[in-house]
Design a protein around this motif. Sequence first.
Motif, PDB file in Angstrom:
ATOM      1  N   SER A  48       4.924  13.354   1.249  1.00 32.57           N
ATOM      2  CA  SER A  48       4.173  14.241   0.364  1.00 32.57           C
ATOM      3  C   SER A  48       3.234  13.525  -0.599  1.00 32.57           C
ATOM      4  N   LEU A  49       3.441  12.245  -0.810  1.00 33.90           N
ATOM      5  CA  LEU A  49       2.634  11.515  -1.792  1.00 33.90           C
ATOM      6  C   LEU A  49       1.708  10.519  -1.110  1.00 33.90           C
ATOM      7  N   ASP A  50       0.633  10.212  -1.785  1.00 35.56           N
ATOM      8  CA  ASP A  50      -0.280   9.161  -1.345  1.00 35.56           C
ATOM      9  C   ASP A  50       0.245   7.848  -1.916  1.00 35.56           C
ATOM     10  N   TRP A  51       1.263   7.298  -1.286  1.00 35.09           N
ATOM     11  CA  TRP A  51       2.009   6.169  -1.840  1.00 35.09           C
ATOM     12  C   TRP A  51       1.387   4.812  -1.551  1.00 35.09           C
ATOM     13  N   ALA A  52       0.591   4.689  -0.496  1.00 32.22           N
ATOM     14  CA  ALA A  52       0.011   3.379  -0.169  1.00 32.22           C
ATOM     15  C   ALA A  52      -0.956   2.960  -1.270  1.00 32.22           C
ATOM     16  N   GLY A  53      -0.899   1.676  -1.657  1.00 33.07           N
ATOM     17  CA  GLY A  53      -1.791   1.179  -2.691  1.00 33.07           C
ATOM     18  C   GLY A  53      -1.196   0.005  -3.429  1.00 33.07           C
ATOM     19  N   VAL A  54      -1.838  -0.354  -4.523  1.00 34.29           N
ATOM     20  CA  VAL A  54      -1.417  -1.494  -5.339  1.00 34.29           C
ATOM     21  C   VAL A  54      -0.840  -0.967  -6.647  1.00 34.29           C
ATOM     22  N   TYR A  55       0.324  -1.488  -7.016  1.00 34.14           N
ATOM     23  CA  TYR A  55       1.026  -1.092  -8.232  1.00 34.14           C
ATOM     24  C   TYR A  55       1.214  -2.333  -9.101  1.00 34.14           C
ATOM     25  N   THR A  69       4.006  -8.228 -12.358  1.00 41.97           N
ATOM     26  CA  THR A  69       4.379  -7.862 -10.996  1.00 41.97           C
ATOM     27  C   THR A  69       3.271  -7.036 -10.370  1.00 41.97           C
ATOM     28  N   VAL A  70       2.827  -7.454  -9.191  1.00 38.41           N
ATOM     29  CA  VAL A  70       1.823  -6.720  -8.424  1.00 38.41           C
ATOM     30  C   VAL A  70       2.417  -6.485  -7.041  1.00 38.41           C
ATOM     31  N   LEU A  71       2.543  -5.219  -6.664  1.00 39.70           N
ATOM     32  CA  LEU A  71       3.126  -4.856  -5.375  1.00 39.70           C
ATOM     33  C   LEU A  71       2.135  -3.993  -4.609  1.00 39.70           C
ATOM     34  N   GLU A  72       1.791  -4.446  -3.411  1.00 39.13           N
ATOM     35  CA  GLU A  72       0.920  -3.656  -2.538  1.00 39.13           C
ATOM     36  C   GLU A  72       1.757  -3.113  -1.387  1.00 39.13           C
ATOM     37  N   LEU A  73       1.759  -1.782  -1.261  1.00 40.38           N
ATOM     38  CA  LEU A  73       2.407  -1.112  -0.140  1.00 40.38           C
ATOM     39  C   LEU A  73       1.331  -0.624   0.811  1.00 40.38           C
ATOM     40  N   ARG A  74       1.456  -0.967   2.082  1.00 40.74           N
ATOM     41  CA  ARG A  74       0.458  -0.571   3.079  1.00 40.74           C
ATOM     42  C   ARG A  74       1.010   0.509   4.014  1.00 40.74           C
ATOM     43  N   ASP A  75       0.083   1.281   4.583  1.00 38.78           N
ATOM     44  CA  ASP A  75       0.446   2.364   5.496  1.00 38.78           C
ATOM     45  C   ASP A  75       1.259   1.879   6.698  1.00 38.78           C
ATOM     46  N   ASP A  76       1.073   0.629   7.107  1.00 39.85           N
ATOM     47  CA  ASP A  76       1.807   0.103   8.267  1.00 39.85           C
ATOM     48  C   ASP A  76       3.206  -0.393   7.883  1.00 39.85           C
ATOM     49  N   GLY A  91       1.638 -23.276 -11.529  1.00 39.82           N
ATOM     50  CA  GLY A  91       2.128 -23.960 -10.349  1.00 39.82           C
ATOM     51  C   GLY A  91       3.596 -23.692 -10.102  1.00 39.82           C
ATOM     52  N   GLU A  92       4.326 -23.444 -11.173  1.00 36.80           N
ATOM     53  CA  GLU A  92       5.755 -23.152 -11.057  1.00 36.80           C
ATOM     54  C   GLU A  92       6.057 -21.712 -11.451  1.00 36.80           C
ATOM     55  N   ASN A  93       4.995 -20.949 -11.730  1.00 34.09           N
ATOM     56  CA  ASN A  93       5.231 -19.633 -12.299  1.00 34.09           C
ATOM     57  C   ASN A  93       4.887 -18.455 -11.382  1.00 34.09           C
ATOM     58  N   GLU A  94       4.312 -18.712 -10.214  1.00 33.11           N
ATOM     59  CA  GLU A  94       3.905 -17.602  -9.361  1.00 33.11           C
ATOM     60  C   GLU A  94       4.636 -17.647  -8.026  1.00 33.11           C
ATOM     61  N   PHE A  95       5.150 -16.477  -7.637  1.00 31.66           N
ATOM     62  CA  PHE A  95       5.869 -16.343  -6.382  1.00 31.66           C
ATOM     63  C   PHE A  95       5.287 -15.157  -5.611  1.00 31.66           C
ATOM     64  N   VAL A  96       4.993 -15.380  -4.339  1.00 34.24           N
ATOM     65  CA  VAL A  96       4.436 -14.332  -3.488  1.00 34.24           C
ATOM     66  C   VAL A  96       5.367 -14.145  -2.301  1.00 34.24           C
ATOM     67  N   GLN A  97       5.619 -12.913  -2.026  1.00 36.58           N
ATOM     68  CA  GLN A  97       6.530 -12.562  -0.928  1.00 36.58           C
ATOM     69  C   GLN A  97       5.856 -11.480  -0.089  1.00 36.58           C
ATOM     70  N   THR A  98       5.915 -11.595   1.215  1.00 34.25           N
ATOM     71  CA  THR A  98       5.374 -10.571   2.107  1.00 34.25           C
ATOM     72  C   THR A  98       6.458 -10.172   3.094  1.00 34.25           C
ATOM     73  N   GLY A  99       6.318  -9.007   3.652  1.00 35.43           N
ATOM     74  CA  GLY A  99       7.293  -8.559   4.637  1.00 35.43           C
ATOM     75  C   GLY A  99       7.126  -7.094   4.962  1.00 35.43           C
ATOM     76  N   ILE A 147       8.534   0.157 -14.775  1.00 39.85           N
ATOM     77  CA  ILE A 147       7.656   1.086 -14.060  1.00 39.85           C
ATOM     78  C   ILE A 147       6.364   0.364 -13.711  1.00 39.85           C
ATOM     79  N   LEU A 148       5.994   0.426 -12.434  1.00 37.32           N
ATOM     80  CA  LEU A 148       4.718  -0.141 -11.973  1.00 37.32           C
ATOM     81  C   LEU A 148       3.760   1.028 -11.767  1.00 37.32           C
ATOM     82  N   LYS A 149       2.539   0.891 -12.283  1.00 32.59           N
ATOM     83  CA  LYS A 149       1.526   1.938 -12.180  1.00 32.59           C
ATOM     84  C   LYS A 149       0.546   1.616 -11.061  1.00 32.59           C
ATOM     85  N   LYS A 150       0.132   2.647 -10.351  1.00 32.82           N
ATOM     86  CA  LYS A 150      -0.814   2.465  -9.246  1.00 32.82           C
ATOM     87  C   LYS A 150      -2.200   2.154  -9.801  1.00 32.82           C
TER      88      LYS A 150
END
Length: 153
Positions: A48-55, A69-76, A91-99, A147-150
């Motif tokens: 029901s929601l347009d959930w794909a995007g960056v939060y 925190t930046v989270l991108e949810l994709r349609d796939d 250099g020691e402060n940023e972590f990126v995770q994909t999946g 809470i993460l905002k779109k």
Amino acid sequence: MKKIFLAFGIATTIFIGCKHVENKENVSDETMETTDNNVVDSHNSENSLDWAGVYEGTTPCADCEGIKTVLELRDDKTYTLSQTYLGKMEGENEFVQTGNFVWDESGSKVLLKSESDTLQYKVGENQLWMLDSSGNMVEGDLAEFYILKKTLQ
């Protein structure tokens, strides 16, 4: 005689009209009851929601100024999660995770699966709530910081 027929015609019309309205109301009530008993509301965040995007948001941190925190949810059903620990050395402060992520059975939460952990977020209109390890909403004075905002569609 004309007055009697005219009065009889008006009375008949009113009687038939009232009876027709009464039957219509009964049918509507029956229809509503049947509809209420048989309808299953299948609306949820997933469909029901347009959930794909960056939060984005800054979550609390025990030993730093906060975690951007930046989270991108994709349609796939893939995601990218970037977490930057504010106030820590570069250099020691940023972590990126994909999946990949999956929806829970209710269609209201996404579960970000990684090799080491599973993070859960409740999906709402243009926002995500970071959930605790049991899948519950964070409560207390800091709850609003989870809470993460779109930001992008």
